[in-house]
Design an enzyme around this catalytic site. Sequence first.
Site, PDB file in Angstrom:
ATOM      1  N   ALA A  88      28.249  46.757  20.844  1.00  0.00           N
ATOM      2  CA  ALA A  88      25.795  47.454  20.942  1.00  0.00           C
ATOM      3  C   ALA A  88      25.718  47.201  21.980  1.00  0.00           C
ATOM      4  CB  ALA A  88      25.739  46.547  19.215  1.00  0.00           C
ATOM      5  N   GLY A 128      31.000  46.536  18.617  1.00  0.00           N
ATOM      6  CA  GLY A 128      31.389  47.224  18.251  1.00  0.00           C
ATOM      7  C   GLY A 128      32.914  48.266  18.843  1.00  0.00           C
ATOM      8  N   GLU A 138      30.695  38.146  18.077  1.00  0.00           N
ATOM      9  CA  GLU A 138      29.574  39.261  17.360  1.00  0.00           C
ATOM     10  C   GLU A 138      28.952  37.551  17.211  1.00  0.00           C
ATOM     11  OE1 GLU A 138      31.836  41.165  16.985  1.00  0.00           O
ATOM     12  OE2 GLU A 138      30.678  42.873  16.880  1.00  0.00           O
ATOM     13  N   GLU A 149      35.640  47.483  17.338  1.00  0.00           N
ATOM     14  CA  GLU A 149      35.340  48.250  15.856  1.00  0.00           C
ATOM     15  C   GLU A 149      35.321  49.991  15.988  1.00  0.00           C
ATOM     16  OE1 GLU A 149      31.270  46.370  14.918  1.00  0.00           O
ATOM     17  OE2 GLU A 149      32.178  45.523  12.987  1.00  0.00           O
TER      18      GLU A 149
HETATM   19  N1  COA Z   1      24.422  44.991  26.017  1.00  0.00           N
HETATM   20  C1  COA Z   1      23.660  45.386  26.941  1.00  0.00           C
HETATM   21  N2  COA Z   1      23.623  44.738  27.606  1.00  0.00           N
HETATM   22  C2  COA Z   1      24.800  43.967  28.171  1.00  0.00           C
HETATM   23  C3  COA Z   1      25.717  43.864  26.815  1.00  0.00           C
HETATM   24  C4  COA Z   1      26.049  44.708  25.606  1.00  0.00           C
HETATM   25  N3  COA Z   1      26.111  43.917  24.442  1.00  0.00           N
HETATM   26  N4  COA Z   1      26.698  42.852  27.583  1.00  0.00           N
HETATM   27  C5  COA Z   1      26.357  42.823  28.569  1.00  0.00           C
HETATM   28  N5  COA Z   1      25.583  43.923  29.155  1.00  0.00           N
HETATM   29  C6  COA Z   1      25.201  44.001  30.385  1.00  0.00           C
HETATM   30  C7  COA Z   1      24.579  42.337  30.939  1.00  0.00           C
HETATM   31  O1  COA Z   1      23.210  41.859  30.758  1.00  0.00           O
HETATM   32  C8  COA Z   1      24.339  42.812  32.876  1.00  0.00           C
HETATM   33  O2  COA Z   1      22.586  42.728  32.732  1.00  0.00           O
HETATM   34  P1  COA Z   1      22.285  42.082  34.289  1.00  0.00           P
HETATM   35  O3  COA Z   1      23.768  42.925  34.798  1.00  0.00           O
HETATM   36  O4  COA Z   1      21.416  43.758  34.118  1.00  0.00           O
HETATM   37  O5  COA Z   1      21.895  41.022  34.488  1.00  0.00           O
HETATM   38  C9  COA Z   1      25.489  43.832  32.670  1.00  0.00           C
HETATM   39  O6  COA Z   1      25.420  44.175  31.009  1.00  0.00           O
HETATM   40  C10 COA Z   1      26.615  42.909  33.045  1.00  0.00           C
HETATM   41  O7  COA Z   1      27.710  41.277  32.009  1.00  0.00           O
HETATM   42  P2  COA Z   1      27.542  39.797  32.246  1.00  0.00           P
HETATM   43  O8  COA Z   1      27.324  39.510  31.747  1.00  0.00           O
HETATM   44  O9  COA Z   1      26.831  40.174  33.601  1.00  0.00           O
HETATM   45  O10 COA Z   1      28.597  40.921  32.967  1.00  0.00           O
HETATM   46  P3  COA Z   1      30.312  39.794  33.457  1.00  0.00           P
HETATM   47  O11 COA Z   1      31.736  41.150  34.086  1.00  0.00           O
HETATM   48  O12 COA Z   1      30.894  38.641  33.699  1.00  0.00           O
HETATM   49  O13 COA Z   1      30.594  39.882  31.126  1.00  0.00           O
HETATM   50  C11 COA Z   1      30.930  41.007  29.075  1.00  0.00           C
HETATM   51  C12 COA Z   1      30.605  41.720  30.850  1.00  0.00           C
HETATM   52  C13 COA Z   1      30.999  42.338  28.412  1.00  0.00           C
HETATM   53  C14 COA Z   1      32.212  40.539  29.167  1.00  0.00           C
HETATM   54  C15 COA Z   1      29.819  39.943  28.694  1.00  0.00           C
HETATM   55  O14 COA Z   1      28.988  41.343  29.802  1.00  0.00           O
HETATM   56  C16 COA Z   1      29.772  40.022  27.207  1.00  0.00           C
HETATM   57  O15 COA Z   1      30.782  39.123  26.298  1.00  0.00           O
HETATM   58  N6  COA Z   1      28.844  41.247  26.462  1.00  0.00           N
HETATM   59  C17 COA Z   1      27.815  41.197  25.590  1.00  0.00           C
HETATM   60  C18 COA Z   1      29.576  41.074  24.324  1.00  0.00           C
HETATM   61  C19 COA Z   1      29.214  41.051  22.777  1.00  0.00           C
HETATM   62  O16 COA Z   1      28.519  40.520  22.583  1.00  0.00           O
HETATM   63  N7  COA Z   1      29.636  42.267  22.338  1.00  0.00           N
HETATM   64  C20 COA Z   1      28.737  42.210  21.239  1.00  0.00           C
HETATM   65  C21 COA Z   1      27.411  42.958  20.850  1.00  0.00           C
HETATM   66  S1  COA Z   1      27.197  42.107  19.269  1.00  0.00           S
END
Ligand code: COA
Length: 675
Positions: free
Chosen positions: A51, A90, A113, A93
């Site tokens: 999400a 998401g 989450e 999902e």
């Molecule tokens: N929603 C919005 N923005 C997100 C996001 C999300 N779910 N996940 C990552 N981003 C953004 C980060 O804030 C970052 O933004 P910035 O460049 O402005 O700082 C950018 O995407 C890159 O994320 P980053 O974590 O720096 O890259 P990464 O390659 O190290 O890791 C992920 C990528 C996807 C593995 C990691 O960002 C992550 O674990 N995200 C959360 C996933 C999550 O918990 N999803 C469930 C949400 S309910």
Amino acid sequence: MAVVTVDNPPVNALSQAVRAGLVAALAETEADADVRAVVLACAGRTFVAGADIAELGRPPVEPHLPDVILAIEGATKPWVAAIHGSALGGGLELALACRWRVADAAARLGLPEVSLGLIPGAGGTVRLPRLIAPVEALAMIAGGKPVGALRAAELGLVDEVAEGDLVGAAVAFAEGALARDLPAPLAARPPLGEADADFEAAAAVTLAKARGQAAPVEAVAAVRDALTLDFTAALAAERRRFLALRDGPQSKALRHVFAAERGGGRRPTGPLLPTDVIGVVGGGTMGAGIATACLLAGREVVLVERDDEALARGMASVRGNLDGSLKRGVLDAAGHAAALARLTGATDYAALGRADLVIEAVFEDLEVKAAVFAALDAATRPEAILATNTSYLDVDRIAAMVRDPGRVVGLHFFAPAHVMKLVEVVRPAAVRPEVFETATAFARSLGKTPVESGVCDGFIGNRILTRYRQAMDILLLEGALPWEVDAAMEGFGMAMGPYAVQDLSGLEIAWAGRRRMDVRARDDWRYVPIADRMVEEARRLGRKSGAGWYDYAGGRPAPAPAVEALILDVAAQAGVARRPVGAAEIRDRALAAMVQEAARLLEEGIAARASDVDLVLIHGYGFPRWRGGPLHWAEAKGLPEVVGMIDGLAAGDPRTWQAPPLLRRFAAEGRGFAS
Ligand code: COA
């Protein structure tokens, strides 16, 4: 075969526009008589990573994700997810709404989450146990850790692991699958098992580990619902739990930390200097830990000690650390061998001539450091970065010891340096911006959380720690006992109480700090002699001396009658009538002390942002992540209330307590730290 591509950089988060786009693509493919099946793929570096976290704090807008997912699941044309990068939250999902999942071999799939204080809110807890064994579903949902594609295939989460062209593989897979019987959507399938003894045992472990955190508890409940209620009822129950968590304090705190760790988009402003070859001076616990951290991140390391014997000890500790990483699975055998091959030792500074960055981790004494920096000045290339790992010495003075102070920076690691996430990157007045930015990026590349700090005794973390301990020592005088303080703070969620921590690290470190700060003579310090008497008279120096705030007969900490007697004696001499002190009072005082010092650090510009202070306490001092850090705690409680607390304490003890003007102003203006 239709291919629907999500393209929403950087991580294809499911923002409103993406959800609307999916609904439109569904309508189009359903209406198109030529389409037999739909491949859902993503552009860019990853499948949908979840999400949109930014949207979680705002009122939800249609179409809602659960509805989008139900609609895709109910499509008459089956969908197949083509997963590369990460399918998280998401994103997974959404993939569960598809009839099949084809994943790139390097893909990761997970429901993280809980690490944001949430549970899946769009059917993840209900669909996953209909696809994989309930106990495995519980592990993924309550543990939050993603699994790799191969493991996912073993679990039954993924139907095929593809090498090479993923979308091509997904199309081919769908062609083949269409020739066979269509599997029922997960909504129409029963769970793959019951809440049996294995499930209950895993649930019990999760609940025992939760320690005050709501999300893992709700995760267990949601998976149990999925096994006991019908699909629709379980879906509705999951949504209720998700919404309550989303609007609760813990998820807000964890989202705050997630954003703080990503630095609010802070990026280097210019090109960075190389950091391929790292010199480490000093092979003690700190130096060996730093060398290990560099090796684990693929760097070449030259470890320098003053003689062969010390060098052999240092090299042995690095090897020991790497062996530990191998045992814990951080490294495989090949990685372990490669890391060792990147390590060399030397007793001559000339070996540092190739280094891009040298980190000094020798004894904490300005004269010793001066000699090291003079030698580094002569031995290193003029453009190499020189970093000191000092935890309190004046980095400006250290920088002044080399001809070009612009290349000197502080990199304050925390022991054990190959494990602890925090690195305070200390900014001396003369440092060049590219040196500072390179040092920060270097720390991040080690997998650390770098936090910028100005120069002062103790930097951000130890300055707060010192005031926190002082406030607790005053409470000992007033009526608390060390084990009561520890129990109260552990109850709040701290990894360890302050007295247990001191016993582990040794009481003489803080003792030396108080002497250095000359606390007996300071106007802003109410001096309580308990901790000094522990060191000077009782010689109770902590675990390694066999006794500290606790007794260690038999190895386990036990309340120490001698310490209680010492505290009562100090109180009697000071004429203090001790009174019962409860856990809530202990916690509030501890937090007030942290917040008061944190606000001073912001006022002085030592800390650049409130969220930096929160990161320091979380990653270096065992502050519970799900409470968001002390300044997030203060903001959540309400700054006026916190100022009121400090004012109340100041009435009885004006030397210790004084609401910093910045805190008072923010409280009066009704604003938060971020705005
Ligand atoms: N929603 C919005 N923005 C997100 C996001 C999300 N779910 N996940 C990552 N981003 C953004 C980060 O804030 C970052 O933004 P910035 O460049 O402005 O700082 C950018 O995407 C890159 O994320 P980053 O974590 O720096 O890259 P990464 O390659 O190290 O890791 C992920 C990528 C996807 C593995 C990691 O960002 C992550 O674990 N995200 C959360 C996933 C999550 O918990 N999803 C469930 C949400 S309910």
